[in-house]
Design an enzyme around this catalytic site. Structure first.
Site, PDB file in Angstrom:
ATOM      1  N   GLY A  44       0.800  -1.231   0.000  1.00  0.00           N
ATOM      2  CA  GLY A  44       0.000   0.000   0.000  1.00  0.00           C
ATOM      3  C   GLY A  44       0.828   1.275   0.000  1.00  0.00           C
ATOM      4  O   GLY A  44       0.297   2.369  -0.195  1.00  0.00           O
ATOM      5  N   HIS A 133      -7.941  27.693   3.518  1.00  0.00           N
ATOM      6  CA  HIS A 133      -9.077  27.946   4.416  1.00  0.00           C
ATOM      7  C   HIS A 133      -8.887  29.230   5.225  1.00  0.00           C
ATOM      8  O   HIS A 133      -9.815  30.018   5.375  1.00  0.00           O
ATOM      9  CB  HIS A 133      -9.300  26.745   5.322  1.00  0.00           C
ATOM     10  CG  HIS A 133     -10.508  26.885   6.161  1.00  0.00           C
ATOM     11  ND1 HIS A 133     -11.766  27.052   5.611  1.00  0.00           N
ATOM     12  CD2 HIS A 133     -10.665  26.934   7.495  1.00  0.00           C
ATOM     13  CE1 HIS A 133     -12.642  27.181   6.589  1.00  0.00           C
ATOM     14  NE2 HIS A 133     -12.000  27.109   7.733  1.00  0.00           N
ATOM     15  N   LYS A 193     -23.432  31.571  10.020  1.00  0.00           N
ATOM     16  CA  LYS A 193     -23.512  30.121  10.190  1.00  0.00           C
ATOM     17  C   LYS A 193     -22.988  29.704  11.561  1.00  0.00           C
ATOM     18  O   LYS A 193     -22.037  30.278  12.063  1.00  0.00           O
ATOM     19  CB  LYS A 193     -22.666  29.460   9.093  1.00  0.00           C
ATOM     20  CG  LYS A 193     -22.532  27.967   9.203  1.00  0.00           C
ATOM     21  CD  LYS A 193     -21.818  27.394   7.987  1.00  0.00           C
ATOM     22  CE  LYS A 193     -20.353  27.179   8.254  1.00  0.00           C
ATOM     23  NZ  LYS A 193     -19.664  26.521   7.135  1.00  0.00           N
ATOM     24  N   ARG A 195     -21.867  26.016  13.353  1.00  0.00           N
ATOM     25  CA  ARG A 195     -21.723  24.575  13.108  1.00  0.00           C
ATOM     26  C   ARG A 195     -22.240  23.803  14.312  1.00  0.00           C
ATOM     27  O   ARG A 195     -21.828  24.066  15.440  1.00  0.00           O
ATOM     28  CB  ARG A 195     -20.253  24.238  12.810  1.00  0.00           C
ATOM     29  CG  ARG A 195     -20.058  22.802  12.412  1.00  0.00           C
ATOM     30  CD  ARG A 195     -18.770  22.555  11.665  1.00  0.00           C
ATOM     31  NE  ARG A 195     -18.780  23.000  10.265  1.00  0.00           N
ATOM     32  CZ  ARG A 195     -19.425  22.379   9.289  1.00  0.00           C
ATOM     33  NH1 ARG A 195     -20.133  21.290   9.536  1.00  0.00           N
ATOM     34  NH2 ARG A 195     -19.376  22.842   8.059  1.00  0.00           N
TER      35      ARG A 195
HETATM   36  C1  R5P Z   1     -15.960  26.039   6.735  1.00  0.00           C
HETATM   37  O1  R5P Z   1     -15.778  27.061   7.393  1.00  0.00           O
HETATM   38  C2  R5P Z   1     -15.761  25.998   5.263  1.00  0.00           C
HETATM   39  O2  R5P Z   1     -15.590  27.270   4.721  1.00  0.00           O
HETATM   40  C3  R5P Z   1     -16.903  25.306   4.581  1.00  0.00           C
HETATM   41  O3  R5P Z   1     -18.082  26.071   4.755  1.00  0.00           O
HETATM   42  C4  R5P Z   1     -17.104  23.937   5.150  1.00  0.00           C
HETATM   43  O4  R5P Z   1     -15.908  23.209   5.144  1.00  0.00           O
HETATM   44  C5  R5P Z   1     -18.158  23.185   4.380  1.00  0.00           C
HETATM   45  O5  R5P Z   1     -18.340  21.950   4.971  1.00  0.00           O
HETATM   46  P1  R5P Z   1     -19.677  21.133   4.736  1.00  0.00           P
HETATM   47  O6  R5P Z   1     -19.843  20.955   3.264  1.00  0.00           O
HETATM   48  O7  R5P Z   1     -19.414  19.829   5.449  1.00  0.00           O
HETATM   49  O8  R5P Z   1     -20.788  21.896   5.377  1.00  0.00           O
END
Ligand code: R5P
Length: 295
Positions: A44, A133, A193, A195
């Site tokens: 692998g 990011h 947003k 999470r």
């Molecule tokens: C997070 O801050 C990123 O900018 C994206 O919004 C995130 O990685 C998206 O992840 P998912 O598709 O799992 O919601």
């Protein structure tokens, strides 16, 4: 200031995860494209071999660094280029994996983005990535590191789709969305947003003027699709006529692409990760960044 031209030839060395982009990058930058053998040993482990004379040349290794097997291949290609006598070795990670673990969120965790940056810095003379990011992760490299935002190719594609509004699903995505919207010549907006877990997010309700409009949600990464699906729901609820999901890095984990195709009118990703939704190429902006490389 006009970047200095790099003396000598430029040879693009594509890894197995970035062959398409490597080819496009070589074509648009007038560079040679090396043949690369990439396979696995029976246990692998990765095996790579660059079938091109690299002595004294400026070598650009192009290989996305996720998932892990692609990261290992990236490191091996950098080493192979050095071993082959390259004059300069540039690491191009169109998608820089591990960039989201850019700090220690809990005791006992690594700073993964820094660990990977240090590994690359030990093998390359410089580093280029696309829509990292968080820009702060560039400081983890001990060699010059640059981030490319592919505004032009996304703006061109979205303009052709006659988009009225670009929506950033969170504040982190706002700056990129604004740049693209300005280039398209349309409005932009953002959501707030939160999470909940790795798959689910909540969006603070916000009135958007989208009734009858064509809206593109633009994010850096689509992973599980949870973010875009929640934003799409909010847009449909408010009467958007057409919704596109656009991202630079289409990871599309666990059937995310199918879910998005079902929920949205169009799904757009770049070739930073090759896949069925990769309709936008980052080759030209990466080639521009490479022109600025020191000799
Ligand atoms: C997070 O801050 C990123 O900018 C994206 O919004 C995130 O990685 C998206 O992840 P998912 O598709 O799992 O919601």
């Amino acid at each position: 200031m006009r970047p200095e031209a790099v003396p000598g030839r430029v040879i693009v060395v594509p890894g197995s995860a970035s062959r398409g982009l490597g080819k496009r990058l070589a074509a648009c930058s007038g560079a040679a494209l090396a043949a690369v053998e990439s396979r696995r040993f029976p246990d692998g482990e990765a095996y790579v071999r660059i079938d091109h004379d690299l002595r004294g040349e400026n070598v650009v290794v192009v290989q996305t660094t996720a998932p892990d097997a692609n990261l290992v291949e990236h490191l091996l290609l950098l080493d192979a280029a050095r071993e082959a006598g390259a004059r300069r070795v540039v690491s191009v990670a169109p998608y820089y994996g591990y960039s989201r673990q850019d700090k220690r969120f809990r005791d006992g965790e690594p700073v993964s983005a820094r660990a990977v940056a240090r590994s690359i810095s030990g093998l390359a003379d410089s580093f280029v990535t696309v829509d990292i990011h968080a820009d702060s992760a560039l400081s983890f490299f001990t060699v010059p590191a640059a981030n490319v935002t592919p505004v032009g190719p996304f703006a061109e594609y979205l303009r052709s789709l006659r988009v009225d509004l670009i929506l950033a699903p969170d504040k982190g995505a706002l700056a990129r969305s604004e740049m693209i919207a300005r280039a398209v010549g349309c409005r932009w907006e953002h959501l707030e947003k939160r999470r909940v877990d790795s798959e689910h997010v909540t969006l603070t309700p916000k009135e958007l003027d989208v009734r009858g409009r064509r809206v593109a949600i633009v994010d850096d990464i689509i992973s599980t699709g949870g973010t875009i699906l929640a934003a799409t729901k909010a847009l449909r609820h408010q009467g958007a006529a057409w919704v596109a999901a656009a991202c630079t890095h289409g990871l599309f984990i666990g059937g995310a692409l199918d879910k998005l195709k079902e929920a949205c009118d169009h799904v757009i990703a770049s070739d930073s990760i090759d896949g069925p939704a990769s309709v936008v190429s980052v080759a030209v902006p990466v080639a521009e960044a490479l022109k600025a490389e020191p000799s």
